[in-house]
Design a protein around this motif. Structure first.
Motif, mmCIF file in Angstrom:
data_model
loop_
_atom_site.group_PDB
_atom_site.id
_atom_site.type_symbol
_atom_site.label_atom_id
_atom_site.label_comp_id
_atom_site.label_asym_id
_atom_site.label_seq_id
_atom_site.Cartn_x
_atom_site.Cartn_y
_atom_site.Cartn_z
ATOM 1 N N TYR A 3 0.857 -1.182 0.000
ATOM 2 C CA TYR A 3 0.000 0.000 0.000
ATOM 3 C C TYR A 3 0.894 1.233 0.000
ATOM 4 O O TYR A 3 1.791 1.357 0.847
ATOM 5 N N LYS A 4 0.659 2.108 -0.972
ATOM 6 C CA LYS A 4 1.428 3.352 -1.122
ATOM 7 C C LYS A 4 2.938 3.101 -1.108
ATOM 8 O O LYS A 4 3.709 3.866 -0.531
ATOM 9 N N GLY A 5 3.351 2.001 -1.737
ATOM 10 C CA GLY A 5 4.767 1.687 -1.865
ATOM 11 C C GLY A 5 5.395 1.013 -0.654
ATOM 12 O O GLY A 5 6.588 0.731 -0.660
ATOM 13 N N PHE A 6 4.608 0.729 0.362
ATOM 14 C CA PHE A 6 5.098 0.048 1.556
ATOM 15 C C PHE A 6 4.564 -1.378 1.582
ATOM 16 O O PHE A 6 3.401 -1.617 1.226
ATOM 17 N N ASN A 7 5.387 -2.318 2.040
ATOM 18 C CA ASN A 7 4.983 -3.721 2.131
ATOM 19 C C ASN A 7 4.630 -4.060 3.574
ATOM 20 O O ASN A 7 5.418 -3.807 4.487
ATOM 21 N N PHE A 8 3.443 -4.660 3.733
ATOM 22 C CA PHE A 8 2.940 -5.011 5.050
ATOM 23 C C PHE A 8 2.671 -6.507 5.134
ATOM 24 O O PHE A 8 2.444 -7.168 4.127
ATOM 25 N N SER A 9 2.655 -7.009 6.339
ATOM 26 C CA SER A 9 2.436 -8.430 6.590
ATOM 27 C C SER A 9 0.996 -8.842 6.307
ATOM 28 O O SER A 9 0.069 -8.054 6.496
ATOM 29 N N ARG A 13 -2.301 -12.651 12.342
ATOM 30 C CA ARG A 13 -2.489 -11.529 13.271
ATOM 31 C C ARG A 13 -2.673 -10.219 12.497
ATOM 32 O O ARG A 13 -3.536 -9.403 12.843
ATOM 33 N N ALA A 14 -1.875 -10.008 11.465
ATOM 34 C CA ALA A 14 -1.993 -8.773 10.676
ATOM 35 C C ALA A 14 -3.357 -8.695 9.997
ATOM 36 O O ALA A 14 -3.950 -7.612 9.918
ATOM 37 N N GLN A 15 -3.863 -9.832 9.512
ATOM 38 C CA GLN A 15 -5.185 -9.840 8.886
ATOM 39 C C GLN A 15 -6.265 -9.493 9.905
ATOM 40 O O GLN A 15 -7.186 -8.714 9.610
ATOM 41 N N THR A 16 -6.155 -10.044 11.101
ATOM 42 C CA THR A 16 -7.113 -9.739 12.157
ATOM 43 C C THR A 16 -7.065 -8.253 12.508
ATOM 44 O O THR A 16 -8.105 -7.598 12.656
ATOM 45 N N ASN A 17 -5.847 -7.714 12.610
ATOM 46 C CA ASN A 17 -5.694 -6.301 12.971
ATOM 47 C C ASN A 17 -6.272 -5.373 11.914
ATOM 48 O O ASN A 17 -6.972 -4.403 12.251
ATOM 49 N N ILE A 18 -6.000 -5.621 10.635
ATOM 50 C CA ILE A 18 -6.498 -4.714 9.602
ATOM 51 C C ILE A 18 -8.019 -4.843 9.474
ATOM 52 O O ILE A 18 -8.709 -3.851 9.233
ATOM 53 N N LEU A 19 -8.557 -6.040 9.691
ATOM 54 C CA LEU A 19 -10.009 -6.209 9.673
ATOM 55 C C LEU A 19 -10.651 -5.455 10.834
ATOM 56 O O LEU A 19 -11.666 -4.767 10.656
ATOM 57 N N ALA A 20 -10.048 -5.542 12.025
ATOM 58 C CA ALA A 20 -10.582 -4.816 13.187
ATOM 59 C C ALA A 20 -10.534 -3.308 12.950
ATOM 60 O O ALA A 20 -11.493 -2.591 13.265
ATOM 61 N N ASN A 37 4.024 -0.530 11.066
ATOM 62 C CA ASN A 37 5.381 -0.953 10.705
ATOM 63 C C ASN A 37 5.318 -1.766 9.423
ATOM 64 O O ASN A 37 4.385 -2.543 9.208
ATOM 65 N N THR A 38 6.324 -1.579 8.582
ATOM 66 C CA THR A 38 6.412 -2.401 7.376
ATOM 67 C C THR A 38 6.821 -3.818 7.763
ATOM 68 O O THR A 38 7.278 -4.067 8.877
#
Length: 94
Positions: A3-9, A13-20, A37-38
């Motif tokens: 997203y916007k040139g940054f790579n995220f996990s 856990r990351a999926q749960t966090n972004i959904l929340a 954090n990337t």
């Protein structure tokens, strides 16, 4: 995912966090910016508003869908194979 040139996990856990976050992005109690954090922990990204969170979520969702869809293509090749040799030549390059 990117997203916007940054790579995220895309860990569980990351999926749960972004959904929340997506589910609560418009809640007035949520304060912006939200720092992410990337995946390599070399950079951070500040989500400055609900649109950033929504777009990050959509990017993660599309990345996961593309990955799962590519797995379905491989499964279809395996289901269509009639010999071990046909299975052996199927290559998962993901």
């Amino acid at each position: 995912y990117t997203y916007k040139g940054f790579n995220f996990s895309l860990s569980d856990r990351a999926q749960t966090n972004i959904l929340a976050l997506y589910s609560t992005k418009d809640d007035p109690i949520l304060t912006y910016p939200i720092k992410f954090n990337t995946i390599d922990d070399l950079n951070t990204f500040d989500a400055v508003n609900a649109s950033d969170i929504a777009n990050m979520y959509y990017s993660a969702l599309a990345t996961k869908k593309n990955y799962l869809d590519s797995g379905t293509v491989l499964k279809e090749q395996i289901r269509a194979a009639t010999t071990q040799a046909e299975v052996d030549i199927i290559n998962d390059i993901r």
